[in-house]
Design a protein around this motif. Structure first.
Motif, PDB file in Angstrom:
ATOM      1  N   ALA A 104       4.102   8.572  13.845  1.00  0.00           N
ATOM      2  CA  ALA A 104       4.880   7.565  13.130  1.00  0.00           C
ATOM      3  C   ALA A 104       4.114   6.278  12.847  1.00  0.00           C
ATOM      4  N   GLY A 105       3.143   5.939  13.675  1.00  0.00           N
ATOM      5  CA  GLY A 105       2.362   4.737  13.428  1.00  0.00           C
ATOM      6  C   GLY A 105       3.012   3.454  13.905  1.00  0.00           C
ATOM      7  N   SER A 106       4.097   3.563  14.664  1.00  0.00           N
ATOM      8  CA  SER A 106       4.740   2.408  15.291  1.00  0.00           C
ATOM      9  C   SER A 106       4.686   2.603  16.801  1.00  0.00           C
ATOM     10  N   ALA A 107       4.462   1.520  17.524  1.00  0.00           N
ATOM     11  CA  ALA A 107       4.174   1.637  18.954  1.00  0.00           C
ATOM     12  C   ALA A 107       5.265   2.389  19.704  1.00  0.00           C
ATOM     13  N   ARG A 120       3.039   8.802   5.096  1.00  0.00           N
ATOM     14  CA  ARG A 120       4.144   9.686   5.461  1.00  0.00           C
ATOM     15  C   ARG A 120       4.877  10.091   4.184  1.00  0.00           C
ATOM     16  N   LEU A 121       5.048  11.395   4.009  1.00  0.00           N
ATOM     17  CA  LEU A 121       5.542  11.941   2.746  1.00  0.00           C
ATOM     18  C   LEU A 121       6.987  12.416   2.832  1.00  0.00           C
ATOM     19  N   GLU A 164       3.690  10.030  -1.301  1.00  0.00           N
ATOM     20  CA  GLU A 164       4.423  11.006  -2.106  1.00  0.00           C
ATOM     21  C   GLU A 164       3.665  12.330  -2.113  1.00  0.00           C
ATOM     22  N   GLY A 165       4.405  13.401  -2.404  1.00  0.00           N
ATOM     23  CA  GLY A 165       3.792  14.716  -2.484  1.00  0.00           C
ATOM     24  C   GLY A 165       4.286  15.628  -1.389  1.00  0.00           C
ATOM     25  N   LEU A 207       0.839  -1.197   0.000  1.00  0.00           N
ATOM     26  CA  LEU A 207       0.000   0.000   0.000  1.00  0.00           C
ATOM     27  C   LEU A 207       0.872   1.245   0.000  1.00  0.00           C
ATOM     28  N   ALA A 208       0.370   2.304  -0.640  1.00  0.00           N
ATOM     29  CA  ALA A 208       1.107   3.572  -0.676  1.00  0.00           C
ATOM     30  C   ALA A 208       0.133   4.719  -0.845  1.00  0.00           C
ATOM     31  N   GLY A 209       0.579   5.900  -0.444  1.00  0.00           N
ATOM     32  CA  GLY A 209      -0.172   7.122  -0.712  1.00  0.00           C
ATOM     33  C   GLY A 209       0.299   7.698  -2.035  1.00  0.00           C
TER      34      GLY A 209
END
Length: 408
Positions: A301-304, A334-335, A231-232, A49-51
């Motif tokens: 960050a989305g990590s514990a 995260r970009l 990205e962006g 998955l990616a943004g």
């Protein structure tokens, strides 16, 4: 003489919206840009998955002569810079070229461009390598290309500090204003979604392996399992107050009032991480107290472990659950260098509209974190100042404070 750094133009290229209005509407509505990666066949990778910024045709935005010499990230930077100048009503031809600076941040350079040319070198020979490889890969290329295209001959710089670099670029732009440059185009973008770039993301060990776009990136959640790369980013027009008045700037989104950067000590030193110190210094630099800050836009960050560290820093500055915490990057991924400037855009619009963006998922924030995460639906606010945080790998920390525009 005022040393206020005013933001008078904004350009956004984000996975959930091209242009600031599209991005902000999507963010308030909880519409994300995270989806299965389509730039190449990622089916054999552990994370897929990616943004991504979809439906972006660079030929619709840029001259044909620029296309062979630019990477994806540079094309996005050129579009964001042009948006920001147009949004601010800035015509460089009507101003003194040496009074106009460009300060950007980029963490990965022209990944897709340079890896394509390396493949040509290895498989075909040096005569098949593009002459533009000499600069298209470079971290400073976005500063150079924006400067050349718009004839902005004032101070130029490029900063590299991974996710923290975008806020560093804004802080450096404010410094340039105080040194006498009336107007600076500043911000950051990144794109590294080709196979080699993807491998570099995965090498961090911090990428979510979920295949559910709505549950893959859950900052400050008990189910957090890593982040999703995207990205962006965003570019801003920043002006000193006298210059904006002299130019007749038609709008002011707000003010970059405070900035600070710190670096974490070695993990074995026994000393605490330095994010808290960056936040405190930025607030003090703005001439404010923690009680004046109405919302924190978190690094998220989305990590514990990383979420816990950031939550502890926020709680230490503001008290347990002492300030609302927003994490709009949960919608985009995260970009890298683009993440901080995009959060600054969200902060400015949240202050303007009196609405704090929410993370789009229902979940549970561990009680030990001691933070008030904005969830579900946007939350009304009367805040007039926001703190934006960013952390880069290997110890970079940056923080900025933005104030709302004066109410007329």
């Amino acid at each position: 003489m005022s040393d206020r750094a005013l933001i008078t133009g904004i350009g956004v290229v984000a996975p959930n919206g091209l242009g600031v209005k599209e991005y902000w509407n999507a963010t308030l509505e909880g519409r994300g840009g995270i989806a299965p990666l389509t730039r190449f066949d990622a089916s054999r990778y552990p994370s897929r998955l990616a943004g991504q910024i979809l439906d972006f045709d660079p030929a619709e935005h840029l001259p044909n002569r620029l296309l062979p010499q630019t990477d994806v990230s540079t094309r996005l930077a050129l579009v964001a810079a042009e948006q920001a100048l147009a949004d601010g009503g800035v015509d460089p031809a009507e101003l003194v070229d040496f009074d106009l600076g460009v300060i950007t941040s980029n963490a990965s350079g022209g990944f897709a461009f340079t890896h394509r040319e390396f493949a040509n070198l290895w498989s075909k020979g040096p005569e098949y390598v593009s002459v533009y490889e000499s600069f298209a890969w470079f971290y400073a290329v976005n500063t150079g290309q924006v400067s050349i295209r718009h004839k902005l001959r004032g101070p130029g710089a490029a900063l590299v500090a991974e996710q923290a670099g975008g806020l560093d670029a804004l802080g450096h732009a404010r410094r340039s204003l105080r040194l006498g440059t009336p107007l600076v185009v500043t911000g950051g973008v990144d794109s590294a979604l080709d196979p080699w770039g993807w491998a570099s993301h995965l090498s961090s060990g911090l990428i979510s392996d979920s295949d559910d776009p709505d549950r893959a990136y859950l900052p400050f959640d008990a189910r957090a399992r890593g982040h999703v790369p995207g990205e962006g980013g965003a570019f801003l027009v920043m002006e000193d107050e006298q210059g904006a008045v002299r130019r007749g700037a038609g709008q002011v989104y707000g003010e970059l009032a405070g900035y600070a950067a710190t670096f974490d000590p070695h993990p074995d030193s026994g000393r605490p991480p330095a994010l808290r110190r960056a936040a405190e210094l930025a607030i003090a630099d703005a001439g404010l107290e923690p009680s004046d800050i109405g919302v924190v836009f978190a690094d998220a960050a989305g990590s514990a472990d990383l979420d816990r560290t950031e939550a502890e820093a926020i709680a230490a500055v503001f008290g347990p659950r002492g300030v609302p915490v927003a994490a709009p990057k949960a919608l985009t991924g995260r970009l890298l260098a683009g993440g901080g400037p995009l959060d600054v855009v969200a902060a400015l619009f949240a202050l303007r509209d009196g609405l704090l963006p929410a993370v789009p998922y229902e979940g549970e924030t561990p009680d030990a974190y001691g933070i008030d995460l904005v969830r579900g639906t946007p939350r009304p606010t009367s805040a007039r100042a926001a703190l934006v945080l960013a952390r880069g790998r290997w110890g970079f920390n940056s923080a900025v404070v933005v104030k709302a525009a004066d109410r007329g």
